[in-house]
Design an enzyme around this catalytic site. Structure first.
Site, mmCIF file in Angstrom:
data_model
loop_
_atom_site.group_PDB
_atom_site.id
_atom_site.type_symbol
_atom_site.label_atom_id
_atom_site.label_comp_id
_atom_site.label_asym_id
_atom_site.label_seq_id
_atom_site.Cartn_x
_atom_site.Cartn_y
_atom_site.Cartn_z
ATOM 1 N N GLN A 47 39.431 29.705 35.823
ATOM 2 C CA GLN A 47 40.115 28.476 35.449
ATOM 3 C C GLN A 47 39.700 27.261 36.273
ATOM 4 O O GLN A 47 39.919 26.130 35.854
ATOM 5 C CB GLN A 47 41.634 28.687 35.559
ATOM 6 C CG GLN A 47 42.140 29.679 34.531
ATOM 7 C CD GLN A 47 43.613 29.950 34.670
ATOM 8 O OE1 GLN A 47 44.016 30.839 35.420
ATOM 9 N NE2 GLN A 47 44.439 29.191 33.971
ATOM 10 N N HIS A 143 41.595 38.417 37.452
ATOM 11 C CA HIS A 143 42.504 37.438 36.842
ATOM 12 C C HIS A 143 41.955 37.126 35.442
ATOM 13 O O HIS A 143 41.334 36.099 35.216
ATOM 14 C CB HIS A 143 42.611 36.181 37.704
ATOM 15 C CG HIS A 143 43.767 35.293 37.328
ATOM 16 N ND1 HIS A 143 44.736 34.893 38.230
ATOM 17 C CD2 HIS A 143 44.125 34.745 36.138
ATOM 18 C CE1 HIS A 143 45.612 34.119 37.610
ATOM 19 N NE2 HIS A 143 45.266 34.014 36.329
ATOM 20 N N ASN A 201 45.885 40.521 37.908
ATOM 21 C CA ASN A 201 46.831 39.486 37.537
ATOM 22 C C ASN A 201 47.345 39.794 36.137
ATOM 23 O O ASN A 201 46.553 39.910 35.184
ATOM 24 C CB ASN A 201 46.159 38.115 37.512
ATOM 25 C CG ASN A 201 47.117 37.026 37.035
ATOM 26 O OD1 ASN A 201 48.011 36.637 37.767
ATOM 27 N ND2 ASN A 201 46.943 36.550 35.799
ATOM 28 N N GLU A 202 48.640 39.958 36.020
ATOM 29 C CA GLU A 202 49.301 40.139 34.724
ATOM 30 C C GLU A 202 48.607 41.155 33.831
ATOM 31 O O GLU A 202 48.119 40.823 32.734
ATOM 32 C CB GLU A 202 49.432 38.790 34.006
ATOM 33 C CG GLU A 202 50.257 37.786 34.784
ATOM 34 C CD GLU A 202 50.550 36.495 34.032
ATOM 35 O OE1 GLU A 202 49.916 36.255 32.989
ATOM 36 O OE2 GLU A 202 51.413 35.739 34.489
HETATM 37 C C1 BGC Z 1 48.385 33.077 34.259
HETATM 38 C C2 BGC Z 1 47.615 31.819 34.545
HETATM 39 C C3 BGC Z 1 48.011 30.750 33.536
HETATM 40 C C4 BGC Z 1 49.472 30.465 33.689
HETATM 41 C C5 BGC Z 1 49.997 29.351 32.807
HETATM 42 C C6 BGC Z 1 49.821 32.853 33.871
HETATM 43 O O1 BGC Z 1 50.094 33.678 32.792
HETATM 44 O O2 BGC Z 1 48.250 33.980 35.318
HETATM 45 O O3 BGC Z 1 46.258 32.125 34.510
HETATM 46 O O4 BGC Z 1 47.234 29.611 33.660
HETATM 47 O O5 BGC Z 1 50.207 31.622 33.398
HETATM 48 O O6 BGC Z 1 49.917 29.675 31.463
#
Ligand code: BGC
Length: 533
Positions: A47, A143, A201-202
């Site tokens: 990002q 991520h 991440n998530e």
């Molecule tokens: C993610 C980020 C994303 C943010 C805002 C999260 O789900 O880890 O990468 O930019 O939310 O949408």
């Protein structure tokens, strides 16, 4: 204006103290945060870095068959790969004591069998810069972006078979093995300077957006074929997490911050605060439990209990003892609250959060469906949904609600006792068309959310830090550059960074390690409207 003068003074003090302001009592009435509590900001490689040409998002945003799903490639993004000294300095200027960023796997392992010394040296320099500025580096290893060689979108069905050039994704046992090699290598390289590692991440968003019904690469629609499309990926991903955990524990044996632990390995989960649409209805209460289970619980069962619930019916179907007890801390990423309702379908379609993409995907039909299953109307807020600019939402879903964070953290702490929690992301997105109004709303959101964070600490929850998403405006995945989340604004024509009201307010709080009553009076409390006066 009062706030601006105070913020300027706070930033000056923070700069003089190199961002370490300790746990001193607030200089004015307000809510003091405990010694050691982390105030951070988060970013991710794809990002912000720019120039990533070896990962799935690069491919995805260039192959014509996916063009309708996204707003364009990340391109140079914020050029943070080159401008990281400036970005680290911007984080430190707010008085933060932690900086969360991700290491781009496809840079460190340009191919299945090679490591790039240049990339390793680069991330070493980022880590050193963060530490020199008084911030603990928090490193995420996956991520959303991953190397093309892990899964080449030019052969999405693996018709040509798996090879080192295309492992064909997580179901191939070589994928978790490759991830573990990456983890071991960075663990060895940075273990003397890094203690906090996040594997994924998530993972819940990665799976739901990539494999259940979303637009993330590889954009599979597997919701009706769990056994064929989704569970093999989940199985590989959980295996990858567990083997990465083990590799980090083996490679990082240096306690960099002197707190008695070397590698502390967790992951971060996207988590809305779900509540029963009708709290008096047992079916709705059960729907809330199912929404949390489908969204988070089954993932956490894998890496804490070593089980896999392959049909998502709530009962484990497989045991994997070598996945168990592999989560030292849990990162919670909170943006919104949603009502939950039951649906008349088999799992995993037996319950939904009202924010589901149903309405977005199916339009009016989706809205009628949400009406029919009992989704309550949206509260009357001026800006209910982060990043939302369409017509007023009809249902209570995806709503900006600071008080929901406190309830969510209390719930998670009760359900997963003995495991420290960190808010590893919380933020407020505003679309480009509304960008001018973003910083004030973001500042209001920060003050109100940190008030809830403080209440959560008073509740006795073992919450140890708060990271704001994001340090900078950046590439917002499918939305491209159309949604801004930055504490600092980025002019995408010149790449100049600029402070905003949000960076000033967050900087004042982080530097003082306290939320002054004055800021609550000025920016508000609870869940109310965020508009300009
Ligand atoms: C993610 C980020 C994303 C943010 C805002 C999260 O789900 O880890 O990468 O930019 O939310 O949408």
């Amino acid at each position: 204006m009062r706030t601006r003068i105070a913020a300027a003074l706070a930033l000056l003090l923070a700069a003089c103290s190199n961002g370490r302001s300790g746990g001193t009592a607030p200089a004015e009435p307000g809510l003091a945060f405990p010694e050691g509590f982390l105030f951070g900001a988060a970013t991710s490689a794809e990002q912000t870095e720019g120039g990533n040409t070896n990962n799935n998002w690069y491919q995805f945003t260039r192959l014509p068959e996916y063009a309708a799903l996204h707003a364009g490639p990340s391109g140079v993004a914020d050029d943070s790969y080159n401008r990281f000294p400036e970005d680290v300095a911007l984080a430190a200027a707010m008085g933060l004591n932690a900086y969360r960023f991700s290491i781009e796997w496809s840079r460190v392992m340009p191919s299945r069998r090679t490591f790039s010394d240049r990339a390793l040296a680069h991330y070493g320099a980022v880590i050193d810069a963060a530490r020199a500025a008084g911030m603990e580096p928090w490193v995420t290893l996956h991520h959303f972006s991953e190397p093309i060689w892990l899964q080449d979108l030019r052969d999405p069905d693996c018709a040509r078979g798996a090879s080192d050039d295309n492992l064909c994704g997580w179901p191939n046992p070589d994928a978790p093995a490759a991830f573990a090699e990456f983890c071991g290598r960075v663990g060895a390289a940075y273990g003397d300077r890094v203690d906090r590692w996040a594997t994924f991440n998530e993972p819940n968003v990665y799976i739901s957006n990539g494999y259940l019904a979303g637009g993330f690469p590889p954009a599979r629609l597997g919701i009706l074929d769990l056994a064929g499309e989704v569970i093999p990926v989940a199985r590989g991903l959980f295996e990858g997490h567990a083997r990465c955990y083990d590799a980090l524990k083996a490679a990082d044996t240096v306690d960099a911050d002197g707190d008695g632990a070397a590698a502390e390995v967790g992951w971060t989960m996207s988590a809305e605060y779900a509540f029963p649409a009708d709290p008096a209805s047992a079916a709705h209460v059960r729907a809330r439990e199912r929404v949390d289970y489908i969204g988070q619980g089954l993932y956490l069962a894998a890496v804490t209990g070593g089980t896999l619930d392959a049909d998502i019916d709530g009962a484990p179907d497989e045991t994997h003892p070598d996945w168990a007890d592999r989560l030292d801390w849990l990162g919670v990423q909170y943006y919104a609250a949603s009502a939950a309702v039951p649906l008349p379908f088999p799992p995993p379609l037996d319950a939904t959060a009202c924010s589901d993409t149903i309405a977005a995907v199916l339009g009016d039909l989706g809205s009628l469906l949400l009406d029919a299953v009992g989704c309550p109307p949206a509260p009357v807020l001026d800006f209910p949904i982060p990043g939302y600019t369409g017509p007023a939402p009809r249902h209570y879903g995806g709503v900006h609600q600071p008080t929901g964070l406190r309830k969510l953290l209390n719930r998670l702490s009760a359900e997963y006792p003995g495991r420290p929690l960190y808010v590893t992301e919380n933020g407020f997105g505003v679309r480009e068309a509304d960008a001018a109004r973003g910083p004030l709303r973001r500042a209001r959101s920060i003050v109100r959310t940190l008030e809830q964070v403080h209440k959560t600490l008073e509740d006795g929850v073992d919450l140890r830090g708060y990271f704001h998403w994001s340090l900078l405006d950046n590439y917002e995945w499918l939305a491209g550059f159309d949604i801004r989340f930055g504490l600092y604004g980025v002019d995408y024509a010149t790449l100049a960074r600029s402070p905003t009201e949000a960076s000033r307010v967050y900087g004042e709080i982080a530097s003082a390690r306290a939320l002054p009553d004055r800021l609550i009076e000025e920016y508000g409390s609870g869940d109310g409207p965020l508009s300009e006066p």
